[in-house]
Design a protein around this motif. Structure first.
Motif, PDB file in Angstrom:
ATOM      1  N   PHE A 153      -3.178  45.314   7.787  1.00 23.35           N
ATOM      2  CA  PHE A 153      -2.181  44.941   6.784  1.00 23.35           C
ATOM      3  C   PHE A 153      -1.890  46.149   5.909  1.00 23.35           C
ATOM      4  CE2 PHE A 153       0.109  42.609   3.679  1.00 23.35           C
ATOM      5  CZ  PHE A 153      -0.330  43.034   2.438  1.00 23.35           C
ATOM      6  N   VAL A 154      -0.604  46.363   5.608  1.00 24.47           N
ATOM      7  CA  VAL A 154      -0.203  47.490   4.779  1.00 24.47           C
ATOM      8  C   VAL A 154       0.364  47.026   3.434  1.00 24.47           C
ATOM      9  CG1 VAL A 154       1.322  49.495   4.601  1.00 24.47           C
ATOM     10  CG2 VAL A 154       0.241  48.945   6.800  1.00 24.47           C
ATOM     11  N   ALA A 155       1.386  46.205   3.484  1.00 24.22           N
ATOM     12  CA  ALA A 155       2.039  45.770   2.252  1.00 24.22           C
ATOM     13  C   ALA A 155       2.900  44.551   2.545  1.00 24.22           C
ATOM     14  CB  ALA A 155       2.895  46.890   1.670  1.00 24.22           C
ATOM     15  N   ALA A 156       3.238  43.807   1.488  1.00 25.47           N
ATOM     16  CA  ALA A 156       4.091  42.636   1.644  1.00 25.47           C
ATOM     17  C   ALA A 156       4.910  42.434   0.374  1.00 25.47           C
ATOM     18  CB  ALA A 156       3.275  41.392   1.955  1.00 25.47           C
ATOM     19  N   ILE A 157       6.024  41.742   0.529  1.00 22.74           N
ATOM     20  CA  ILE A 157       6.908  41.496  -0.600  1.00 22.74           C
ATOM     21  C   ILE A 157       7.439  40.072  -0.518  1.00 22.74           C
ATOM     22  CG2 ILE A 157       8.971  42.364   0.589  1.00 22.74           C
ATOM     23  CD1 ILE A 157       9.720  43.714  -2.149  1.00 22.74           C
ATOM     24  N   SER A 158       7.648  39.462  -1.668  1.00 22.70           N
ATOM     25  CA  SER A 158       8.089  38.077  -1.724  1.00 22.70           C
ATOM     26  C   SER A 158       9.555  37.936  -1.321  1.00 22.70           C
ATOM     27  CB  SER A 158       7.875  37.541  -3.140  1.00 22.70           C
ATOM     28  OG  SER A 158       8.620  38.306  -4.073  1.00 22.70           O
ATOM     29  N   VAL A 159      10.005  36.697  -1.218  1.00 23.15           N
ATOM     30  CA  VAL A 159      11.361  36.407  -0.743  1.00 23.15           C
ATOM     31  C   VAL A 159      12.424  37.114  -1.581  1.00 23.15           C
ATOM     32  CG1 VAL A 159      13.067  34.588  -0.419  1.00 23.15           C
ATOM     33  CG2 VAL A 159      10.710  34.186   0.212  1.00 23.15           C
ATOM     34  N   ARG A 160      12.260  37.068  -2.873  1.00 23.46           N
ATOM     35  CA  ARG A 160      13.270  37.669  -3.749  1.00 23.46           C
ATOM     36  C   ARG A 160      12.905  39.078  -4.195  1.00 23.46           C
ATOM     37  NH1 ARG A 160      15.185  32.581  -7.590  1.00 23.46           N
ATOM     38  NH2 ARG A 160      15.769  31.191  -5.874  1.00 23.46           N
ATOM     39  N   GLY A 161      11.764  39.552  -3.725  1.00 21.59           N
ATOM     40  CA  GLY A 161      11.366  40.926  -4.036  1.00 21.59           C
ATOM     41  C   GLY A 161      10.686  41.110  -5.362  1.00 21.59           C
TER      42      GLY A 161
ATOM     43  N   SER B 179       7.645  40.118  -6.293  1.00 22.67           N
ATOM     44  CA  SER B 179       6.193  40.310  -6.221  1.00 22.67           C
ATOM     45  C   SER B 179       5.839  41.099  -4.975  1.00 22.67           C
ATOM     46  CB  SER B 179       5.477  38.959  -6.187  1.00 22.67           C
ATOM     47  OG  SER B 179       5.734  38.229  -7.361  1.00 22.67           O
ATOM     48  N   THR B 180       4.807  41.919  -5.104  1.00 24.42           N
ATOM     49  CA  THR B 180       4.366  42.743  -3.971  1.00 24.42           C
ATOM     50  C   THR B 180       2.852  42.683  -3.829  1.00 24.42           C
ATOM     51  OG1 THR B 180       4.256  44.704  -5.398  1.00 24.42           O
ATOM     52  CG2 THR B 180       6.289  44.364  -4.147  1.00 24.42           C
ATOM     53  N   ASP B 181       2.396  43.076  -2.675  1.00 20.00           N
ATOM     54  CA  ASP B 181       0.970  43.091  -2.378  1.00 20.00           C
ATOM     55  C   ASP B 181       0.700  44.309  -1.501  1.00 20.00           C
ATOM     56  OD1 ASP B 181      -1.310  40.925  -0.480  1.00 20.00           O
ATOM     57  OD2 ASP B 181      -1.699  42.311  -2.139  1.00 20.00           O
ATOM     58  N   TYR B 182      -0.347  45.062  -1.818  1.00 23.32           N
ATOM     59  CA  TYR B 182      -0.628  46.287  -1.080  1.00 23.32           C
ATOM     60  C   TYR B 182      -2.077  46.337  -0.619  1.00 23.32           C
ATOM     61  CZ  TYR B 182       3.685  48.308  -2.993  1.00 23.32           C
ATOM     62  OH  TYR B 182       4.995  48.569  -3.320  1.00 23.32           O
ATOM     63  N   ALA B 183      -2.281  46.971   0.510  1.00 25.46           N
ATOM     64  CA  ALA B 183      -3.637  47.297   0.929  1.00 25.46           C
ATOM     65  C   ALA B 183      -4.149  48.411   0.017  1.00 25.46           C
ATOM     66  CB  ALA B 183      -3.652  47.765   2.376  1.00 25.46           C
TER      67      ALA B 183
ATOM     68  N   SER C  20       3.851  31.090   0.850  1.00 22.42           N
ATOM     69  CA  SER C  20       3.262  32.173   0.076  1.00 22.42           C
ATOM     70  C   SER C  20       3.197  33.467   0.880  1.00 22.42           C
ATOM     71  CB  SER C  20       1.842  31.797  -0.369  1.00 22.42           C
ATOM     72  OG  SER C  20       1.215  32.909  -0.990  1.00 22.42           O
ATOM     73  N   PHE C  21       3.833  34.525   0.372  1.00 23.39           N
ATOM     74  CA  PHE C  21       3.842  35.785   1.108  1.00 23.39           C
ATOM     75  C   PHE C  21       2.461  36.437   1.100  1.00 23.39           C
ATOM     76  CE2 PHE C  21       3.671  39.452  -1.844  1.00 23.39           C
ATOM     77  CZ  PHE C  21       3.635  38.779  -3.052  1.00 23.39           C
ATOM     78  N   TYR C  22       1.570  35.998   0.222  1.00 18.54           N
ATOM     79  CA  TYR C  22       0.215  36.546   0.189  1.00 18.54           C
ATOM     80  C   TYR C  22      -0.547  36.228   1.472  1.00 18.54           C
ATOM     81  CZ  TYR C  22       0.674  37.807  -4.731  1.00 18.54           C
ATOM     82  OH  TYR C  22       1.061  38.377  -5.915  1.00 18.54           O
ATOM     83  N   ARG C  23      -0.079  35.246   2.205  1.00 20.52           N
ATOM     84  CA  ARG C  23      -0.741  34.898   3.449  1.00 20.52           C
ATOM     85  C   ARG C  23      -0.584  36.005   4.478  1.00 20.52           C
ATOM     86  NH1 ARG C  23       1.061  28.767   4.523  1.00 20.52           N
ATOM     87  NH2 ARG C  23      -0.473  28.923   6.182  1.00 20.52           N
ATOM     88  N   LEU C  24       0.408  36.847   4.322  1.00 21.11           N
ATOM     89  CA  LEU C  24       0.564  37.973   5.245  1.00 21.11           C
ATOM     90  C   LEU C  24      -0.671  38.868   5.196  1.00 21.11           C
ATOM     91  CD1 LEU C  24       4.305  38.676   4.502  1.00 21.11           C
ATOM     92  CD2 LEU C  24       3.386  38.241   6.778  1.00 21.11           C
ATOM     93  N   ARG C  25      -1.282  39.002   4.047  1.00 15.76           N
ATOM     94  CA  ARG C  25      -2.493  39.817   3.932  1.00 15.76           C
ATOM     95  C   ARG C  25      -3.590  39.313   4.872  1.00 15.76           C
ATOM     96  NH1 ARG C  25      -5.705  42.869   0.541  1.00 15.76           N
ATOM     97  NH2 ARG C  25      -3.965  43.424  -0.810  1.00 15.76           N
TER      98      ARG C  25
END
Length: 122
Positions: free
Chosen positions: A47-55, A57-61, A100-105
């Protein structure tokens, strides 16, 4: 038809920057969080990074947090990579996840693209 298409990969030198793009199309994908993963030869997908539907919120490794930036422009998600290192060499994939886009992590995704190759030479 749900579709994710990556672009922007290439061969660069250590220290260079590169910007990847992920073009999303389809009713479900365009309403989903989108993330980036990478897989180096002989290694598992990371996993590298993810972003929510509207942009908003973000999540990074942790390993790339200070060097990579994810952004979203409607149905296109970008991954700006700076200070690239040889260990960043991998095939980079984008993937989508409804809810939830956090599930991509956790490597939970609904759709994934075919990938784009990034090679960083020393």
């Amino acid at each position: 038809q749900e579709r994710l298409v990556e672009s922007g990969g290439g061969v660069v030198q250590a220290g260079d920057s590169l910007k990847l793009s992920c073009a999303a199309s389809g009713r479900t994908v365009t309403r989903s969080g989108i993330g980036w993963f990478r897989q180096a030869p002989g290694k598992g997908r990371e996993f590298v990074a993810a972003i929510s539907v509207r942009g908003g919120s973000t999540d990074y490794a942790t390993s790339i947090k200070d060097r990579f930036t994810i952004s979203r422009d409607n149905d296109t998600v970008h991954l700006q990579m700076t200070s690239l290192k040889p260990e960043d060499t991998a095939t980079y994939y984008c993937a989508s996840k409804g809810g939830s886009f956090y599930r991509l992590r956790r490597h939970e995704y609904d759709y994934m693209g075919q990938g784009t190759q990034v090679t960083v030479s020393s």
